[in-house]
Motif scaffolding. Structure first.
Motif, short mmCIF file in Angstrom:
data_model
loop_
_atom_site.label_atom_id
_atom_site.label_comp_id
_atom_site.label_asym_id
_atom_site.label_seq_id
_atom_site.Cartn_x
_atom_site.Cartn_y
_atom_site.Cartn_z
N GLY A 407 58.59 51.58 85.05
CA GLY A 407 59.03 51.87 84.19
C GLY A 407 57.81 51.68 82.41
O GLY A 407 58.27 51.80 81.42
N ARG A 408 57.34 51.21 82.35
CA ARG A 408 56.33 50.15 81.47
C ARG A 408 55.16 50.25 81.88
O ARG A 408 54.79 49.45 83.30
N ASP A 409 53.95 50.02 80.68
CA ASP A 409 52.58 50.10 81.49
C ASP A 409 52.20 49.49 80.52
O ASP A 409 51.64 50.81 79.90
N SER A 410 51.67 48.69 80.22
CA SER A 410 50.69 48.36 79.08
C SER A 410 49.02 48.18 79.48
O SER A 410 48.32 47.02 78.56
N GLY A 411 49.02 48.33 80.30
CA GLY A 411 47.02 48.52 81.21
C GLY A 411 46.60 48.91 79.71
O GLY A 411 45.09 48.09 79.86
N LEU A 412 46.77 49.74 79.44
CA LEU A 412 46.07 50.50 78.51
C LEU A 412 46.23 50.31 76.91
O LEU A 412 44.66 49.88 76.52
N ALA A 413 46.92 50.29 76.59
CA ALA A 413 47.29 49.79 75.52
C ALA A 413 48.84 49.78 75.13
O ALA A 413 49.54 49.94 76.12
N ASN A 414 48.79 48.01 74.40
CA ASN A 414 50.73 48.14 74.58
C ASN A 414 51.94 48.96 73.37
O ASN A 414 51.74 48.98 72.44
N LEU A 415 51.52 49.83 73.65
CA LEU A 415 52.51 51.07 72.62
C LEU A 415 53.86 50.95 73.45
O LEU A 415 54.22 50.41 74.18
N TYR A 416 54.70 51.06 72.07
CA TYR A 416 55.88 51.05 72.11
C TYR A 416 57.08 52.53 72.31
O TYR A 416 56.21 54.01 72.58
N ASN A 417 57.56 52.28 73.25
CA ASN A 417 58.77 53.85 73.45
C ASN A 417 59.55 53.91 71.73
O ASN A 417 59.55 53.48 70.90
N THR A 418 58.97 55.69 71.94
CA THR A 418 59.89 55.86 70.82
C THR A 418 61.57 56.15 70.93
O THR A 418 61.83 57.01 71.65
N PRO A 419 61.99 55.35 69.80
CA PRO A 419 63.34 55.95 69.86
C PRO A 419 63.89 57.19 70.03
O PRO A 419 63.51 58.66 68.96
N VAL A 420 64.99 57.40 71.25
CA VAL A 420 64.78 58.98 71.07
C VAL A 420 65.70 59.66 69.79
O VAL A 420 65.64 60.93 69.38
N GLU A 421 66.48 58.73 69.01
CA GLU A 421 66.66 59.22 67.77
C GLU A 421 66.10 59.66 66.89
O GLU A 421 66.24 60.37 66.29
N ARG A 422 64.93 58.92 67.36
CA ARG A 422 63.94 59.32 65.75
C ARG A 422 63.19 60.59 66.51
O ARG A 422 62.92 61.41 65.54
N SER A 423 63.21 60.81 67.74
CA SER A 423 62.47 62.57 68.33
C SER A 423 63.20 63.11 68.09
O SER A 423 63.01 64.55 67.52
N GLU A 424 64.75 63.05 68.43
CA GLU A 424 65.98 64.47 67.89
C GLU A 424 65.69 64.59 66.52
O GLU A 424 66.37 65.79 65.97
N ALA A 425 65.06 63.38 65.62
CA ALA A 425 65.47 63.87 64.71
C ALA A 425 65.18 64.64 63.33
O ALA A 425 64.99 65.22 62.57
N ASP A 426 63.22 64.10 64.54
CA ASP A 426 62.13 64.90 63.73
C ASP A 426 62.27 65.96 63.93
O ASP A 426 60.96 67.16 64.02
N THR A 427 62.60 66.71 65.78
CA THR A 427 62.08 68.21 66.23
C THR A 427 63.89 68.56 66.24
O THR A 427 64.64 68.56 65.99
N GLU A 428 63.09 69.76 66.63
CA GLU A 428 64.60 71.14 67.83
C GLU A 428 64.96 69.98 68.74
O GLU A 428 65.19 71.55 69.12
N VAL A 429 64.37 69.51 69.41
CA VAL A 429 64.22 69.05 70.71
C VAL A 429 65.78 68.07 70.95
O VAL A 429 65.71 66.91 70.29
N VAL A 430 65.99 68.57 71.94
CA VAL A 430 66.85 67.58 72.77
C VAL A 430 66.85 66.66 74.17
O VAL A 430 66.10 67.44 74.94
N VAL A 431 66.35 65.31 74.35
CA VAL A 431 66.24 64.36 75.25
C VAL A 431 67.61 63.79 76.33
O VAL A 431 68.45 63.46 75.60
N GLU A 432 67.57 65.06 77.21
CA GLU A 432 68.26 64.97 77.82
C GLU A 432 68.14 63.85 78.58
O GLU A 432 69.97 63.77 79.18
N ALA A 433 67.49 63.60 79.40
CA ALA A 433 67.09 62.38 80.37
C ALA A 433 66.07 62.04 79.73
O ALA A 433 65.18 62.41 79.65
#
Length: 662
Positions: A407-433
């Motif tokens: 589930g991780r691949d830094s082969g192109l760029a070592n980008l971070y995961n975005t915290p699910v809480e951040r995604s749900e706070a900034d949008t009307e989307v719910v990350v169910e899984a």
């Protein structure tokens, strides 16, 4: 080397600390999720030629170490203290910016009235205008559709921000306040770098500082050469495919011929397909470029983690990239999704190195990097938001002696995961899984890393979901040394419900309230014969949920019952064995190459490149679609079924190409 080695080591560390403090400043003061959470940014110090002599070790995008600011610097004469150059133009910057959301800033650092080096930083901005929110879509056919083009120019003159530029910029992007906040963070980072460079000069003297710029590059060059000498002398050819060119179902081939002599490496990309009428083109300018050499950088860093991070790592590498190919397009070819092609370049170079010496490098990763973006509009205020909720990747490839990373691949760029809480706070989307995808890693003596599964619930109608760069829906991440390929990607609407359907490659989907969208990324390739994997390791994978009981038996020859290995049944099953190729590409590629072998595609590419750029892609499409009837149905019937009559396809292809230039 002119400086004492101990002094050089001290200076190199101090210069790297400057770039890291710049990166910390940028990350902590930026506004957008792209920068402050995903870490899609970078900082560096460049010499007077515009090449990076120092770069952070573990902050921001790692892969841009060999970028060149020289073209942009030379385009803006009469620089004075307090000036800052800005550009995002892929062609006029000489490939410094490889797509237009990547804003580049360059600031000259002066001492006693003379420029002694440059500070550089870049960010991926949330939006730069163009035809879709976040500005990137594979369907764009030329640069003019991709947003505001900024040639190299002064953003700041003698310390004063160019207000005319800011006015134009704000009028051409969807989230101007957010973007200007990021630009001010970039300026702050450059100011920090300027102060710290002045401190270094005061402490060590200008002559020592300038000598250190040269010596640290020479040192990196020597250490990199020692690693590249691990590759046996010879010429090694490999190629890989992108699923399609978006406008059609015709694959894009990336081909490399790697020649090695005493550690000197030449990469020749002749035989790669012509540029396409989609945003997959990579603007390298035909020069040595990070998108072409990234895997060699990874090889060097893996075998010698002490090598200084500067352009010296690449001084033992030369390239040839024919003009007009997808890796060296002609203006105004669209380039927004160039990262999808860059990953396939990586895989082709991996294959060439693995051909030279199996075991020197891992199998390819899942082969996709997907910044999944949500674009919403507030019904009351009319304000818009453009938010990256997650940068999805696949798993890494297995290597001799170790499984891939799940589930991780830094082969192109070592980008971070975005915290699910951040995604749900900034949008009307719910990350169910959001987790690992079972049965996706390529089987092998060492298993490929699993891909990811993300399911989101969309609460508001009209929400746009964008996934730029999805790949590996057709051609699988292949295995090495008899290892198996990883699973392909899928995007599914309302998975498991009555109205379930595959969306295929996601460009922009405008959702209805209540929609559920599932994205499944590919796993990495396996390494080694899977029938030689320790049965207890297979059992652990089954218990952990990485491999199902059914695939354990089918792929690994391990029979599991009641969370225990049935050793007698396993020995009997494995005794049957199977013939396995050194490279396991999967049935799709094997079917395609029964007609479109290396010689055929090299000849076709060479003849197409003799045509004007305006008709190359259309001619290629006309020929291949006529040779392979029904190719537009590949997602439904599968490539092997379409290629069931290779002799007939080859005969039609021969007839159709007669009119091309010899």
């Amino acid at each position: 080397m002119k400086l004492d080695p101990v002094l050089l080591e001290i200076l190199q560390t101090q210069m790297q600390a400057v770039t890291e403090e710049m990166a910390i400043t940028l990350a902590r003061t930026a506004r957008s999720t792209y920068v402050k959470d995903a870490a899609d940014f970078a900082t560096a110090l460049a010499n007077l030629d515009g090449k990076f002599f120092c770069y952070p070790s573990n902050m921001g995008v790692s892969g841009f170490l060999d970028l060149d600011c020289g073209v942009a610097i030379r385009a803006v004469p009469d620089l004075e203290p307090g000036d800052v150059i800005i550009t995002n133009h892929p062609y006029l910057s000489g490939g410094l910016s490889t797509h237009m959301p990547d804003l580049q800033l360059i600031k000259p650092y002066f001492h006693d009235g003379k420029i002694v080096c440059y500070g550089w930083d870049f960010i991926h901005s949330a939006d730069i205008g163009g035809g879709v929110p976040s500005s990137i879509s594979p369907r764009f056919t030329e640069l003019f559709q991709e947003g505001l083009q900024i040639p190299p120019m002064k953003l700041v003159k003698a310390g004063t921000l160019n207000k005319d530029f800011e006015t134009i910029y704000r009028a051409n992007c969807r989230v101007p306040d957010l973007n200007m906040g990021d630009i001010r963070a970039m300026l702050a980072a450059l100011t920090v770098g300027e102060r710290r460079v002045a401190d270094l000069i005061e402490r060590h003297g200008i002559d020592t500082f300038q000598t250190a710029q040269v010596d640290t590059v020479d040192y990196a060059c020597q250490k990199a050469l020692a690693v590249q000498r691990r590759i046996p002398d010879g010429t090694y050819v490999f190629w890989d495919y992108m699923d399609d060119d978006y406008a059609t179902c015709i694959p894009i081939r990336i081909r490399v011929e790697m020649t090695v002599k005493d550690g000197q490496v030449h990469l020749d990309f002749t035989g790669s397909d012509p540029q396409v009428i989609a945003a997959y083109n990579v603007p390298t300018g035909g020069l040595r470029h990070p998108w072409l050499t990234l895997k060699l950088m990874h090889l060097i860093g893996s075998y010698d983690p002490t090598v200084p991070l500067n352009f010296g790592l690449f001084e033992n590498i030369t390239v040839h990239v024919p003009k007009g190919t997808v890796l060296n397009p002609e203006f105004p070819a669209a380039v927004g999704v160039r990262h999808a092609t860059a990953i396939r370049i990586n895989d082709a170079v991996v294959g060439a190195i693995a051909t030279a010496l199996p075991g020197l490098i891992p199998a390819p990763s899942g082969g996709t990097v997907v910044p999944t973006v949500i674009a919403e509009q507030d019904a009351k205020t009319g304000s818009r938001s453009v938010v990256v909720i997650q940068s999805l990747v696949g798993g890494t490839g297995a290597r001799e002696g170790g499984d891939g990373v799940d589930g991780r691949d830094s082969g192109l760029a070592n980008l971070y995961n975005t915290p699910v809480e951040r995604s749900e706070a900034d949008t009307e989307v719910v990350v169910e899984a959001y987790g690992l995808r079972p049965d996706s890693g390529g089987p092998g003596c060492w298993r490929g890393g699993t891909g990811l599964e993300m399911r989101i619930f969309i609460a508001r109608s009209g929400t746009a979901v964008l996934g730029r760069g999805l790949e590996r829906f057709v051609f699988r991440p292949w295995g090495i040394s008899k290892g198996g390929p990883g699973a392909v990607c899928r995007v599914i609407l309302n998975h498991g419900l009555a109205d379930e359907r595959d969306l295929g490659k996601l460009d922009m989907y405008v959702a209805e309230a209540g929609d559920r969208l599932t994205i499944l990324t590919a796993g990495g390739g396996g390494f080694g014969d899977p029938f030689t994997r320790d049965p207890d390791a297979v059992l652990r994978d089954v218990i952990a949920g990485f491999v199902s009981v059914e695939r354990a038996e089918l792929d690994y020859g391990v029979v599991i019952s009641g969370n225990l290995v049935d050793h007698d049944a396993t020995r009997a099953l494995r005794a049957v064995g199977a013939l396995r190729a050194a490279f396991n590409f999967g049935p799709e590629r094997e079917a395609w190459e029964r007609v479109f072998d290396d010689a055929t595609l090299c000849a076709l590419s060479a003849r197409l490149l003799k045509l004007p750029a305006t008709i190359r892609a259309q001619t290629r499409r006309r020929i291949i679609e006529a040779a392979v009837p029904g190719l537009d149905e590949v997602a439904k019937v599968g490539l092997p079924a379409l290629m069931a009559d290779p002799a007939g396809i080859r005969a039609r292809l021969t007839e159709l190409t007669k009119g091309l230039p010899a």
